[in-house]
Design a protein around this motif. Sequence first.
Motif, PDB file in Angstrom:
ATOM      1  N   TRP A 194      -6.945  -4.388  -3.561  1.00 20.17           N
ATOM      2  CA  TRP A 194      -7.748  -5.739  -3.340  1.00 20.17           C
ATOM      3  C   TRP A 194      -8.831  -6.011  -4.512  1.00 20.17           C
ATOM      4  O   TRP A 194      -8.983  -7.268  -4.853  1.00 20.17           O
ATOM      5  CB  TRP A 194      -8.871  -5.198  -2.110  1.00 20.17           C
ATOM      6  CG  TRP A 194      -9.489  -6.284  -1.616  1.00 20.17           C
ATOM      7  CD1 TRP A 194     -10.763  -6.588  -2.086  1.00 20.17           C
ATOM      8  CD2 TRP A 194      -9.055  -7.321  -0.753  1.00 20.17           C
ATOM      9  NE1 TRP A 194     -11.168  -7.721  -1.234  1.00 20.17           N
ATOM     10  CE2 TRP A 194     -10.204  -8.366  -0.482  1.00 20.17           C
ATOM     11  CE3 TRP A 194      -7.929  -7.537  -0.119  1.00 20.17           C
ATOM     12  CZ2 TRP A 194     -10.215  -9.270   0.302  1.00 20.17           C
ATOM     13  CZ3 TRP A 194      -7.871  -8.425   0.965  1.00 20.17           C
ATOM     14  CH2 TRP A 194      -8.953  -9.271   0.986  1.00 20.17           C
ATOM     15  N   LEU A 195      -9.431  -4.964  -5.005  1.00 19.88           N
ATOM     16  CA  LEU A 195     -10.229  -5.531  -6.264  1.00 19.88           C
ATOM     17  C   LEU A 195      -9.403  -5.863  -7.601  1.00 19.88           C
ATOM     18  O   LEU A 195      -9.950  -6.738  -8.196  1.00 19.88           O
ATOM     19  CB  LEU A 195     -11.088  -4.035  -6.790  1.00 19.88           C
ATOM     20  CG  LEU A 195     -12.078  -3.439  -5.733  1.00 19.88           C
ATOM     21  CD1 LEU A 195     -12.646  -2.440  -6.291  1.00 19.88           C
ATOM     22  CD2 LEU A 195     -13.006  -4.656  -5.260  1.00 19.88           C
ATOM     23  N   THR A 196      -8.259  -5.624  -7.958  1.00 20.65           N
ATOM     24  CA  THR A 196      -7.501  -5.877  -8.713  1.00 20.65           C
ATOM     25  C   THR A 196      -6.759  -7.086  -8.733  1.00 20.65           C
ATOM     26  O   THR A 196      -6.441  -8.007  -9.363  1.00 20.65           O
ATOM     27  CB  THR A 196      -6.643  -4.839  -9.438  1.00 20.65           C
ATOM     28  OG1 THR A 196      -5.516  -4.419  -8.527  1.00 20.65           O
ATOM     29  CG2 THR A 196      -7.313  -3.533  -9.941  1.00 20.65           C
ATOM     30  N   VAL A 205       0.819  -1.323   0.142  1.00 21.16           N
ATOM     31  CA  VAL A 205       0.104  -0.017   0.023  1.00 21.16           C
ATOM     32  C   VAL A 205       0.940   1.359  -0.043  1.00 21.16           C
ATOM     33  O   VAL A 205       0.804   2.219  -0.787  1.00 21.16           O
ATOM     34  CB  VAL A 205      -0.805  -0.089   1.282  1.00 21.16           C
ATOM     35  CG1 VAL A 205      -1.752   1.415   1.481  1.00 21.16           C
ATOM     36  CG2 VAL A 205      -1.824  -1.203   1.018  1.00 21.16           C
ATOM     37  N   ARG A 206       1.815   1.113   0.848  1.00 22.18           N
ATOM     38  CA  ARG A 206       2.839   2.435   1.089  1.00 22.18           C
ATOM     39  C   ARG A 206       3.429   2.534  -0.463  1.00 22.18           C
ATOM     40  O   ARG A 206       3.539   3.766  -0.798  1.00 22.18           O
ATOM     41  CB  ARG A 206       3.900   2.159   1.795  1.00 22.18           C
ATOM     42  CG  ARG A 206       4.925   3.329   1.995  1.00 22.18           C
ATOM     43  CD  ARG A 206       6.139   2.986   2.974  1.00 22.18           C
ATOM     44  NE  ARG A 206       6.820   1.815   2.782  1.00 22.18           N
ATOM     45  CZ  ARG A 206       7.974   1.467   2.004  1.00 22.18           C
ATOM     46  NH1 ARG A 206       8.361   2.661   1.310  1.00 22.18           N
ATOM     47  NH2 ARG A 206       8.596   0.250   1.861  1.00 22.18           N
ATOM     48  N   ALA A 207       4.208   1.498  -1.037  1.00 23.08           N
ATOM     49  CA  ALA A 207       4.419   1.733  -2.451  1.00 23.08           C
ATOM     50  C   ALA A 207       3.333   2.139  -3.469  1.00 23.08           C
ATOM     51  O   ALA A 207       4.124   3.254  -4.379  1.00 23.08           O
ATOM     52  CB  ALA A 207       5.165   0.497  -2.839  1.00 23.08           C
ATOM     53  N   GLY A 208       2.347   1.982  -3.325  1.00 27.00           N
ATOM     54  CA  GLY A 208       1.423   2.301  -4.321  1.00 27.00           C
ATOM     55  C   GLY A 208       1.126   3.981  -4.287  1.00 27.00           C
ATOM     56  O   GLY A 208       0.794   4.698  -5.007  1.00 27.00           O
ATOM     57  N   VAL A 209       0.979   4.302  -2.787  1.00 28.71           N
ATOM     58  CA  VAL A 209       0.685   5.890  -2.379  1.00 28.71           C
ATOM     59  C   VAL A 209       1.802   6.503  -2.907  1.00 28.71           C
ATOM     60  O   VAL A 209       1.805   7.607  -3.682  1.00 28.71           O
ATOM     61  CB  VAL A 209       0.537   5.901  -1.082  1.00 28.71           C
ATOM     62  CG1 VAL A 209       0.406   7.345  -0.704  1.00 28.71           C
ATOM     63  CG2 VAL A 209      -0.753   5.482  -0.684  1.00 28.71           C
ATOM     64  N   GLN A 210       3.314   5.959  -2.767  1.00 25.21           N
ATOM     65  CA  GLN A 210       4.429   6.792  -3.061  1.00 25.21           C
ATOM     66  C   GLN A 210       4.680   7.006  -4.434  1.00 25.21           C
ATOM     67  O   GLN A 210       5.307   7.573  -4.967  1.00 25.21           O
ATOM     68  CB  GLN A 210       5.593   6.311  -2.121  1.00 25.21           C
ATOM     69  CG  GLN A 210       5.408   6.568  -0.769  1.00 25.21           C
ATOM     70  CD  GLN A 210       6.709   5.979   0.156  1.00 25.21           C
ATOM     71  OE1 GLN A 210       7.504   5.335  -0.344  1.00 25.21           O
ATOM     72  NE2 GLN A 210       6.854   6.441   1.319  1.00 25.21           N
ATOM     73  N   GLY A 211       4.283   5.554  -5.129  1.00 23.06           N
ATOM     74  CA  GLY A 211       4.708   5.762  -6.637  1.00 23.06           C
ATOM     75  C   GLY A 211       3.383   6.372  -7.627  1.00 23.06           C
ATOM     76  O   GLY A 211       3.617   6.023  -8.954  1.00 23.06           O
ATOM     77  N   GLN A 212       2.785   7.088  -7.192  1.00 21.15           N
ATOM     78  CA  GLN A 212       1.691   7.990  -8.015  1.00 21.15           C
ATOM     79  C   GLN A 212       2.568   8.886  -8.732  1.00 21.15           C
ATOM     80  O   GLN A 212       3.492   9.282  -8.453  1.00 21.15           O
ATOM     81  CB  GLN A 212       0.727   8.589  -7.034  1.00 21.15           C
ATOM     82  CG  GLN A 212      -0.123   7.675  -6.535  1.00 21.15           C
ATOM     83  CD  GLN A 212      -1.234   8.354  -5.520  1.00 21.15           C
ATOM     84  OE1 GLN A 212      -1.703   9.305  -5.960  1.00 21.15           O
ATOM     85  NE2 GLN A 212      -1.579   7.575  -4.475  1.00 21.15           N
ATOM     86  N   LEU A 213       2.017   9.026 -10.106  1.00 25.90           N
ATOM     87  CA  LEU A 213       2.596   9.938 -10.934  1.00 25.90           C
ATOM     88  C   LEU A 213       2.714  11.464 -10.433  1.00 25.90           C
ATOM     89  O   LEU A 213       1.817  11.876  -9.800  1.00 25.90           O
ATOM     90  CB  LEU A 213       2.040  10.025 -12.069  1.00 25.90           C
ATOM     91  CG  LEU A 213       2.102   8.687 -13.100  1.00 25.90           C
ATOM     92  CD1 LEU A 213       1.115   8.769 -14.387  1.00 25.90           C
ATOM     93  CD2 LEU A 213       3.569   8.351 -13.265  1.00 25.90           C
ATOM     94  N   TRP A 261      -3.783 -12.164  -2.326  1.00 29.97           N
ATOM     95  CA  TRP A 261      -2.422 -12.279  -2.549  1.00 29.97           C
ATOM     96  C   TRP A 261      -1.614 -10.916  -2.926  1.00 29.97           C
ATOM     97  O   TRP A 261      -0.442 -10.954  -2.848  1.00 29.97           O
ATOM     98  CB  TRP A 261      -2.317 -13.185  -3.193  1.00 29.97           C
ATOM     99  CG  TRP A 261      -2.804 -14.668  -2.498  1.00 29.97           C
ATOM    100  CD1 TRP A 261      -3.659 -15.435  -3.111  1.00 29.97           C
ATOM    101  CD2 TRP A 261      -2.310 -15.147  -1.505  1.00 29.97           C
ATOM    102  NE1 TRP A 261      -3.984 -16.334  -1.980  1.00 29.97           N
ATOM    103  CE2 TRP A 261      -2.920 -16.364  -1.273  1.00 29.97           C
ATOM    104  CE3 TRP A 261      -1.024 -14.987  -0.694  1.00 29.97           C
ATOM    105  CZ2 TRP A 261      -2.536 -17.369  -0.298  1.00 29.97           C
ATOM    106  CZ3 TRP A 261      -0.695 -15.853   0.300  1.00 29.97           C
ATOM    107  CH2 TRP A 261      -1.659 -16.966   0.818  1.00 29.97           C
ATOM    108  N   GLY A 262      -2.307 -10.052  -3.380  1.00 28.09           N
ATOM    109  CA  GLY A 262      -1.811  -8.855  -3.949  1.00 28.09           C
ATOM    110  C   GLY A 262      -1.025  -7.982  -2.622  1.00 28.09           C
ATOM    111  O   GLY A 262       0.002  -7.278  -2.859  1.00 28.09           O
ATOM    112  N   LEU A 263      -1.760  -8.018  -1.580  1.00 28.91           N
ATOM    113  CA  LEU A 263      -0.994  -7.505  -0.388  1.00 28.91           C
ATOM    114  C   LEU A 263       0.369  -8.186   0.047  1.00 28.91           C
ATOM    115  O   LEU A 263       1.147  -7.484   0.642  1.00 28.91           O
ATOM    116  CB  LEU A 263      -1.954  -7.956   0.913  1.00 28.91           C
ATOM    117  CG  LEU A 263      -3.427  -7.089   0.670  1.00 28.91           C
ATOM    118  CD1 LEU A 263      -4.189  -7.459   2.060  1.00 28.91           C
ATOM    119  CD2 LEU A 263      -3.247  -5.590   0.784  1.00 28.91           C
TER     120      LEU A 263
END
Length: 91
Positions: free
Chosen positions: A31-33, A1-9, A37-39
């Motif tokens: 979670w939806l995509t 989750v942290r990488a997703g927030v920090q990796g935004q354009l 196991w994505g976590l």
Amino acid sequence: VRAGVQGQLIPPHANEIIQKQGAYHVLKNLWLTKGFWGLYAGVGPSVARAFLVSGSRFSAYEGALWLCRWSGLTSAGESKVGEEGPGACDD
């Protein structure tokens, strides 16, 4: 989750506005995509790294301990209290 927030354009130009998502939205999208196991994506390399680091630290400690014992700086079972040992003052 942290990488997703920090990796935004980041917008290429200062006048462009990109709506950033918070941690909740990133978690929901993950979670939806990718599902549950994505976590755990990327956990394997982190565990392997921790295993190697811990193993090298343990090996270095054991090597240093062996070297100290070999050189006579300490011996196996040596008392840390003093040369008399615990209970030396007991009459």
